[in-house]
Design a protein around this motif. Sequence first.
Motif, PDB file in Angstrom:
ATOM      1  N   UNK A 188      -2.071  38.790 -15.282  1.00  0.00           N
ATOM      2  CA  UNK A 188      -2.263  38.383 -13.538  1.00  0.00           C
ATOM      3  C   UNK A 188      -0.873  39.051 -12.912  1.00  0.00           C
ATOM      4  N   UNK A 189      -0.993  40.195 -12.273  1.00  0.00           N
ATOM      5  CA  UNK A 189       0.054  40.691 -11.600  1.00  0.00           C
ATOM      6  C   UNK A 189       0.106  40.536 -10.194  1.00  0.00           C
ATOM      7  N   UNK A 190      -1.003  40.481  -9.498  1.00  0.00           N
ATOM      8  CA  UNK A 190      -0.785  39.910  -8.176  1.00  0.00           C
ATOM      9  C   UNK A 190      -2.186  39.248  -8.009  1.00  0.00           C
ATOM     10  N   UNK A 191      -1.786  38.044  -7.102  1.00  0.00           N
ATOM     11  CA  UNK A 191      -2.909  37.018  -6.539  1.00  0.00           C
ATOM     12  C   UNK A 191      -2.580  36.612  -5.184  1.00  0.00           C
ATOM     13  N   UNK A 192      -3.534  36.809  -4.648  1.00  0.00           N
ATOM     14  CA  UNK A 192      -3.533  36.414  -3.058  1.00  0.00           C
ATOM     15  C   UNK A 192      -4.411  35.507  -2.876  1.00  0.00           C
ATOM     16  N   UNK A 193      -4.328  34.217  -2.224  1.00  0.00           N
ATOM     17  CA  UNK A 193      -5.282  33.426  -2.026  1.00  0.00           C
ATOM     18  C   UNK A 193      -5.341  33.014  -0.442  1.00  0.00           C
ATOM     19  N   UNK A 220       0.883  -1.242  -0.037  1.00  0.00           N
ATOM     20  CA  UNK A 220       0.122   0.239  -0.021  1.00  0.00           C
ATOM     21  C   UNK A 220       0.824   0.974  -0.094  1.00  0.00           C
ATOM     22  N   UNK A 221       0.561   1.959  -1.003  1.00  0.00           N
ATOM     23  CA  UNK A 221       1.538   3.436  -0.959  1.00  0.00           C
ATOM     24  C   UNK A 221       0.741   4.404  -0.231  1.00  0.00           C
ATOM     25  N   UNK A 222       1.193   5.328   0.339  1.00  0.00           N
ATOM     26  CA  UNK A 222       0.598   6.294   1.255  1.00  0.00           C
ATOM     27  C   UNK A 222       0.304   7.683   0.199  1.00  0.00           C
ATOM     28  N   UNK A 223      -0.797   8.305   0.512  1.00  0.00           N
ATOM     29  CA  UNK A 223      -1.399   9.510  -0.178  1.00  0.00           C
ATOM     30  C   UNK A 223      -2.008  10.312   0.902  1.00  0.00           C
ATOM     31  N   UNK A 224      -2.092  11.474   0.672  1.00  0.00           N
ATOM     32  CA  UNK A 224      -3.047  12.413   1.214  1.00  0.00           C
ATOM     33  C   UNK A 224      -4.012  13.035   0.451  1.00  0.00           C
ATOM     34  N   UNK A 225      -5.023  13.247   0.679  1.00  0.00           N
ATOM     35  CA  UNK A 225      -6.043  14.240   0.279  1.00  0.00           C
ATOM     36  C   UNK A 225      -6.465  15.287   0.832  1.00  0.00           C
ATOM     37  N   UNK A 226      -6.664  16.608   0.211  1.00  0.00           N
ATOM     38  CA  UNK A 226      -6.689  17.709   0.884  1.00  0.00           C
ATOM     39  C   UNK A 226      -7.828  18.522   0.283  1.00  0.00           C
ATOM     40  N   UNK A 227      -8.790  18.881   1.229  1.00  0.00           N
ATOM     41  CA  UNK A 227      -9.916  19.578   1.085  1.00  0.00           C
ATOM     42  C   UNK A 227      -9.547  21.120   1.391  1.00  0.00           C
ATOM     43  N   UNK A 228     -10.140  22.068   0.659  1.00  0.00           N
ATOM     44  CA  UNK A 228     -10.349  23.521   1.217  1.00  0.00           C
ATOM     45  C   UNK A 228     -11.016  24.426   0.444  1.00  0.00           C
ATOM     46  N   UNK A 229     -11.556  25.333   1.092  1.00  0.00           N
ATOM     47  CA  UNK A 229     -12.176  26.444   0.478  1.00  0.00           C
ATOM     48  C   UNK A 229     -11.225  27.544   0.372  1.00  0.00           C
ATOM     49  N   UNK A 230     -11.223  28.252  -1.136  1.00  0.00           N
ATOM     50  CA  UNK A 230     -10.270  29.225  -1.078  1.00  0.00           C
ATOM     51  C   UNK A 230     -10.815  30.337  -1.588  1.00  0.00           C
ATOM     52  N   UNK A 236      -7.031  28.034  -9.912  1.00  0.00           N
ATOM     53  CA  UNK A 236      -7.279  29.369  -9.366  1.00  0.00           C
ATOM     54  C   UNK A 236      -6.689  30.367 -10.533  1.00  0.00           C
ATOM     55  N   UNK A 237      -5.690  29.881 -10.953  1.00  0.00           N
ATOM     56  CA  UNK A 237      -5.244  30.868 -12.259  1.00  0.00           C
ATOM     57  C   UNK A 237      -6.394  30.937 -13.455  1.00  0.00           C
ATOM     58  N   UNK A 238      -6.857  29.663 -13.747  1.00  0.00           N
ATOM     59  CA  UNK A 238      -7.925  29.580 -14.831  1.00  0.00           C
ATOM     60  C   UNK A 238      -9.104  30.391 -14.444  1.00  0.00           C
ATOM     61  N   UNK A 239      -9.702  30.325 -13.197  1.00  0.00           N
ATOM     62  CA  UNK A 239     -10.650  31.083 -12.736  1.00  0.00           C
ATOM     63  C   UNK A 239     -10.518  32.627 -12.740  1.00  0.00           C
ATOM     64  N   UNK A 240      -9.200  32.997 -12.242  1.00  0.00           N
ATOM     65  CA  UNK A 240      -8.985  34.359 -12.269  1.00  0.00           C
ATOM     66  C   UNK A 240      -8.695  34.859 -13.788  1.00  0.00           C
TER      67      UNK A 240
END
Length: 367
Positions: A294-299, A157-167, A279-283
């Motif tokens: 895109x000059x400045x981007x803060x997440x 079994x190989x180890x993985x993480x999954x992450x969820x986040x609201x940005x 996020x870049x695509x969304x912007x």
Amino acid sequence: MADTLPAAVGKPERFRCPQCSAGMEFDPETGSLKCRFCGSVQALPESNAPAAHPFNEAQAHLFIPISDNAMEVRCGGCGSVVAFEPPTIAGSCSFCGAAIVAAPKAADPLIAPDAVLPFKVAKSAAQTEVTQWLASRWFAPSALKKMAQDEGIGGVYLPFWTHDAATRSSYTGERGEHYMKTEDYTETDHNGNTVQRSRQVQHTRWHSASGQVSRSFNNVLIAATKSVKEERLNALDPWDLGALCQYEPAYLAGFKAQRYQVGLLQGFEKAKQIMAVTIQEDVRADIGGDEQRVDQLHTEYSDVMFRHLLLPVWIGAYRFQSKVYQVTVNARTGEVQGERPYSAAKIALLVALIILVIVIINLLGRQ
Ligand SMILES: [Zn+2]
Ligand SMILES: [Zn+2]
């Protein structure tokens, strides 16, 4: 009718066969524990994958050994650490092929796995896949053929993480709009005369733009192993994460589990890089127009959650002329990924054959 694994079984008897008391192993074909001697089968409790944990819980109560009885060993060759349930033994390293010389010790605590994709492709089926893969590789050295034999590959079994986040991301940039302009220019025609002509040329007009975009990310998958090359791991996709089950030490019976080499925080940094692409695509979509800058981007990230997953592979490593090569099979789909050396002897033989054919054709032509 198969019995269900009792919830609280005494420690040493955990994976003992109720019929003959031999050791039981997880059986990919039935998805249950199976006795290697009498064939009796014990179903695992039905379980759905558990919910993710809030990120800040990672430091607290989640650090436990992978199972009560698990042993763990570090490979002196590549440094990978794998855990396994006795009576499974360490043998040789699945990732680099080195013989394991260190003595196994009780497994250290870690952020325990939350969910697992159980092995579904049986070893014999994986060996068939590897044999077919090898057959399509012309110049593979014969030493590689042992990968399809019994000790060639093992279940890990190989180890993985999954992450969820609201940005929520704020940006400043520019929106480029195209417009056409007629330009005059001169040209020399075929009689050598200079003539005036005009043409349409595209220009871009830039307007400043700023705004906010937000998005929720779910199950951003990050490999927590460094023992398999990233492009090989990516090529093993897709993983049917919808079929994840709650982790249960019984899934480890007969298999090994690699300890994560990419920590939770490091994994989240990688997840951010993956989120950043979206996020870049969304912007850019938000800026609109024909071109964007895109000059400045803060997440900002909130509701950050994670899960530690174990995903199953059949894997073997072999050494050829002091280099290590791996063959990996996705134990859900049977997909084979691997690299193989070219056998200098086999190539030389083919070249010699071609030269021989050319010589014969020449000789025949002279008659
Ligand atoms: Zn038995
Ligand atoms: Zn190793």
